[in-house]
Design a protein around this motif. Structure first.
Motif, PDB file in Angstrom:
ATOM      1  N   ARG A 114       6.300  47.573  55.125  1.00 21.67           N
ATOM      2  CA  ARG A 114       7.605  47.290  54.557  1.00 21.67           C
ATOM      3  C   ARG A 114       7.936  45.765  54.848  1.00 21.67           C
ATOM      4  O   ARG A 114       8.310  45.130  54.384  1.00 21.67           O
ATOM      5  CB  ARG A 114       8.769  48.340  54.699  1.00 21.67           C
ATOM      6  CG  ARG A 114       8.730  49.697  54.371  1.00 21.67           C
ATOM      7  CD  ARG A 114       8.488  49.987  52.931  1.00 21.67           C
ATOM      8  NE  ARG A 114       9.221  48.984  52.062  1.00 21.67           N
ATOM      9  CZ  ARG A 114       9.131  48.905  51.003  1.00 21.67           C
ATOM     10  NH1 ARG A 114       8.075  49.299  50.032  1.00 21.67           N
ATOM     11  NH2 ARG A 114       9.772  48.022  50.129  1.00 21.67           N
ATOM     12  N   PHE A 115       7.562  45.550  56.068  1.00 23.57           N
ATOM     13  CA  PHE A 115       7.861  44.119  56.801  1.00 23.57           C
ATOM     14  C   PHE A 115       7.009  43.323  55.969  1.00 23.57           C
ATOM     15  O   PHE A 115       7.175  42.183  55.787  1.00 23.57           O
ATOM     16  CB  PHE A 115       7.605  44.029  58.375  1.00 23.57           C
ATOM     17  CG  PHE A 115       8.124  42.838  58.676  1.00 23.57           C
ATOM     18  CD1 PHE A 115       9.311  42.154  58.876  1.00 23.57           C
ATOM     19  CD2 PHE A 115       7.232  42.078  59.582  1.00 23.57           C
ATOM     20  CE1 PHE A 115       9.734  40.992  59.255  1.00 23.57           C
ATOM     21  CE2 PHE A 115       7.273  40.810  59.986  1.00 23.57           C
ATOM     22  CZ  PHE A 115       8.549  40.329  59.958  1.00 23.57           C
ATOM     23  N   GLN A 116       5.589  43.758  55.944  1.00 23.42           N
ATOM     24  CA  GLN A 116       4.597  42.971  55.203  1.00 23.42           C
ATOM     25  C   GLN A 116       5.006  42.520  53.704  1.00 23.42           C
ATOM     26  O   GLN A 116       4.937  41.578  53.414  1.00 23.42           O
ATOM     27  CB  GLN A 116       3.074  43.529  55.251  1.00 23.42           C
ATOM     28  CG  GLN A 116       2.659  43.657  56.735  1.00 23.42           C
ATOM     29  CD  GLN A 116       1.420  44.189  56.875  1.00 23.42           C
ATOM     30  OE1 GLN A 116       0.954  44.914  56.056  1.00 23.42           O
ATOM     31  NE2 GLN A 116       0.574  44.291  57.921  1.00 23.42           N
ATOM     32  N   ILE A 117       5.442  43.636  52.936  1.00 17.20           N
ATOM     33  CA  ILE A 117       5.890  43.715  51.807  1.00 17.20           C
ATOM     34  C   ILE A 117       7.167  42.582  51.394  1.00 17.20           C
ATOM     35  O   ILE A 117       7.312  41.583  50.878  1.00 17.20           O
ATOM     36  CB  ILE A 117       6.193  44.817  50.951  1.00 17.20           C
ATOM     37  CG1 ILE A 117       5.113  45.666  50.865  1.00 17.20           C
ATOM     38  CG2 ILE A 117       6.968  44.608  49.659  1.00 17.20           C
ATOM     39  CD1 ILE A 117       5.281  47.066  50.631  1.00 17.20           C
ATOM     40  N   PHE A 118       7.989  42.752  52.603  1.00 15.18           N
ATOM     41  CA  PHE A 118       9.198  41.532  52.611  1.00 15.18           C
ATOM     42  C   PHE A 118       8.663  40.473  52.685  1.00 15.18           C
ATOM     43  O   PHE A 118       9.137  39.370  51.923  1.00 15.18           O
ATOM     44  CB  PHE A 118      10.094  42.218  53.868  1.00 15.18           C
ATOM     45  CG  PHE A 118      11.211  41.249  53.879  1.00 15.18           C
ATOM     46  CD1 PHE A 118      12.389  41.483  53.080  1.00 15.18           C
ATOM     47  CD2 PHE A 118      11.352  40.204  54.764  1.00 15.18           C
ATOM     48  CE1 PHE A 118      13.477  40.754  53.211  1.00 15.18           C
ATOM     49  CE2 PHE A 118      12.512  39.291  54.737  1.00 15.18           C
ATOM     50  CZ  PHE A 118      13.654  39.809  54.163  1.00 15.18           C
ATOM     51  N   GLN A 119       7.783  40.122  53.873  1.00 17.66           N
ATOM     52  CA  GLN A 119       7.225  38.577  53.870  1.00 17.66           C
ATOM     53  C   GLN A 119       6.538  38.140  52.753  1.00 17.66           C
ATOM     54  O   GLN A 119       6.670  37.034  52.583  1.00 17.66           O
ATOM     55  CB  GLN A 119       6.252  38.788  55.255  1.00 17.66           C
ATOM     56  CG  GLN A 119       6.674  38.784  56.495  1.00 17.66           C
ATOM     57  CD  GLN A 119       5.822  38.672  57.360  1.00 17.66           C
ATOM     58  OE1 GLN A 119       4.926  39.745  57.744  1.00 17.66           O
ATOM     59  NE2 GLN A 119       5.554  37.769  58.048  1.00 17.66           N
ATOM     60  N   GLN A 120       5.715  39.018  51.945  1.00 20.11           N
ATOM     61  CA  GLN A 120       5.177  38.568  51.023  1.00 20.11           C
ATOM     62  C   GLN A 120       6.026  38.311  49.694  1.00 20.11           C
ATOM     63  O   GLN A 120       5.865  37.150  48.964  1.00 20.11           O
ATOM     64  CB  GLN A 120       4.223  39.616  50.148  1.00 20.11           C
ATOM     65  CG  GLN A 120       2.907  40.045  51.225  1.00 20.11           C
ATOM     66  CD  GLN A 120       2.284  41.003  50.918  1.00 20.11           C
ATOM     67  OE1 GLN A 120       2.539  41.852  49.790  1.00 20.11           O
ATOM     68  NE2 GLN A 120       1.171  41.435  51.276  1.00 20.11           N
ATOM     69  N   GLU A 121       7.293  39.044  49.582  1.00 23.58           N
ATOM     70  CA  GLU A 121       8.201  38.616  48.654  1.00 23.58           C
ATOM     71  C   GLU A 121       9.109  37.557  48.795  1.00 23.58           C
ATOM     72  O   GLU A 121       9.857  36.869  48.138  1.00 23.58           O
ATOM     73  CB  GLU A 121       8.836  39.888  48.316  1.00 23.58           C
ATOM     74  CG  GLU A 121       8.039  40.801  47.590  1.00 23.58           C
ATOM     75  CD  GLU A 121       8.908  41.940  47.093  1.00 23.58           C
ATOM     76  OE1 GLU A 121      10.079  42.463  47.672  1.00 23.58           O
ATOM     77  OE2 GLU A 121       8.167  42.998  46.573  1.00 23.58           O
ATOM     78  N   HIS A 122       9.258  37.351  50.367  1.00 21.80           N
ATOM     79  CA  HIS A 122      10.276  36.411  50.632  1.00 21.80           C
ATOM     80  C   HIS A 122       9.542  35.335  51.847  1.00 21.80           C
ATOM     81  O   HIS A 122      10.123  35.307  53.094  1.00 21.80           O
ATOM     82  CB  HIS A 122      11.524  36.792  51.384  1.00 21.80           C
ATOM     83  CG  HIS A 122      12.092  37.879  50.125  1.00 21.80           C
ATOM     84  ND1 HIS A 122      12.681  37.687  49.558  1.00 21.80           N
ATOM     85  CD2 HIS A 122      12.133  39.406  50.337  1.00 21.80           C
ATOM     86  CE1 HIS A 122      13.418  38.569  48.905  1.00 21.80           C
ATOM     87  NE2 HIS A 122      12.757  39.724  49.276  1.00 21.80           N
ATOM     88  N   PRO A 123       8.620  34.544  51.587  1.00 22.99           N
ATOM     89  CA  PRO A 123       8.032  33.845  52.525  1.00 22.99           C
ATOM     90  C   PRO A 123       8.432  32.898  53.272  1.00 22.99           C
ATOM     91  O   PRO A 123       8.342  32.460  54.553  1.00 22.99           O
ATOM     92  CB  PRO A 123       6.789  33.217  51.582  1.00 22.99           C
ATOM     93  CG  PRO A 123       7.349  33.162  50.129  1.00 22.99           C
ATOM     94  CD  PRO A 123       8.021  34.385  50.025  1.00 22.99           C
ATOM     95  N   LYS A 124       9.725  32.230  52.538  1.00 26.24           N
ATOM     96  CA  LYS A 124      10.796  31.327  53.459  1.00 26.24           C
ATOM     97  C   LYS A 124      11.245  31.773  54.642  1.00 26.24           C
ATOM     98  O   LYS A 124      11.455  30.989  55.374  1.00 26.24           O
ATOM     99  CB  LYS A 124      11.620  30.619  52.269  1.00 26.24           C
ATOM    100  CG  LYS A 124      10.834  30.047  51.297  1.00 26.24           C
ATOM    101  CD  LYS A 124      11.879  29.178  50.513  1.00 26.24           C
ATOM    102  CE  LYS A 124      11.211  28.393  49.316  1.00 26.24           C
ATOM    103  NZ  LYS A 124      12.143  27.894  48.224  1.00 26.24           N
ATOM    104  N   ILE A 125      11.564  33.086  54.622  1.00 27.00           N
ATOM    105  CA  ILE A 125      12.217  33.664  55.514  1.00 27.00           C
ATOM    106  C   ILE A 125      11.488  33.345  56.954  1.00 27.00           C
ATOM    107  O   ILE A 125      12.295  33.171  57.995  1.00 27.00           O
ATOM    108  CB  ILE A 125      12.850  35.232  55.289  1.00 27.00           C
ATOM    109  CG1 ILE A 125      14.101  35.341  56.608  1.00 27.00           C
ATOM    110  CG2 ILE A 125      11.745  36.103  55.649  1.00 27.00           C
ATOM    111  CD1 ILE A 125      15.408  34.984  56.034  1.00 27.00           C
ATOM    112  N   ILE A 126      10.371  33.501  57.300  1.00 29.48           N
ATOM    113  CA  ILE A 126       9.648  33.733  58.448  1.00 29.48           C
ATOM    114  C   ILE A 126       9.672  32.104  58.849  1.00 29.48           C
ATOM    115  O   ILE A 126       9.673  31.765  59.714  1.00 29.48           O
ATOM    116  CB  ILE A 126       8.127  34.254  58.363  1.00 29.48           C
ATOM    117  CG1 ILE A 126       8.272  35.795  58.023  1.00 29.48           C
ATOM    118  CG2 ILE A 126       7.642  33.793  59.582  1.00 29.48           C
ATOM    119  CD1 ILE A 126       9.033  36.398  59.080  1.00 29.48           C
ATOM    120  N   ALA A 127       9.306  31.257  57.701  1.00 28.58           N
ATOM    121  CA  ALA A 127       9.381  29.742  58.027  1.00 28.58           C
ATOM    122  C   ALA A 127      10.821  29.376  58.551  1.00 28.58           C
ATOM    123  O   ALA A 127      10.766  28.573  59.452  1.00 28.58           O
ATOM    124  CB  ALA A 127       9.027  28.828  56.601  1.00 28.58           C
TER     125      ALA A 127
END
Length: 77
Positions: free
Chosen positions: A12-25
């Motif tokens: 789920r975290f990987q999906i979240f990262q894919q859909e919202h790439p700016k949050i990790i940045a």
């Protein structure tokens, strides 16, 4: 904790990262300089119908440890 639950959470975290790439940045950008005990993170949510909900937290030493662990998970995925 059930290992299957951990696997599902990682997926789920990987999906979240894919859909919202700016949050990790975003967390990387604030991670080293701004993530200090006493820092305040404010969050504002606006629903599709215009309702606004706001909150904030003051960062504790435990929060910093949690954020660091989450960033390690993200880095090692």
């Amino acid at each position: 904790m059930n290992p299957m639950n951990l696997l599902q959470l990682q997926q789920r975290f990987q999906i979240f990262q894919q859909e919202h790439p700016k949050i990790i940045a975003f967390f990387k950008a604030i991670g080293n300089d701004s993530m200090k005990e006493g820092t305040i993170i404010a969050v504002k949510v606006t629903t599709p119908d215009g309702k606004e909900i706001e909150s904030n937290i003051k960062i504790t030493a435990n929060d910093i440890t949690t954020f660091q662990q989450l960033m390690e998970i993200a880095k090692n995925r």
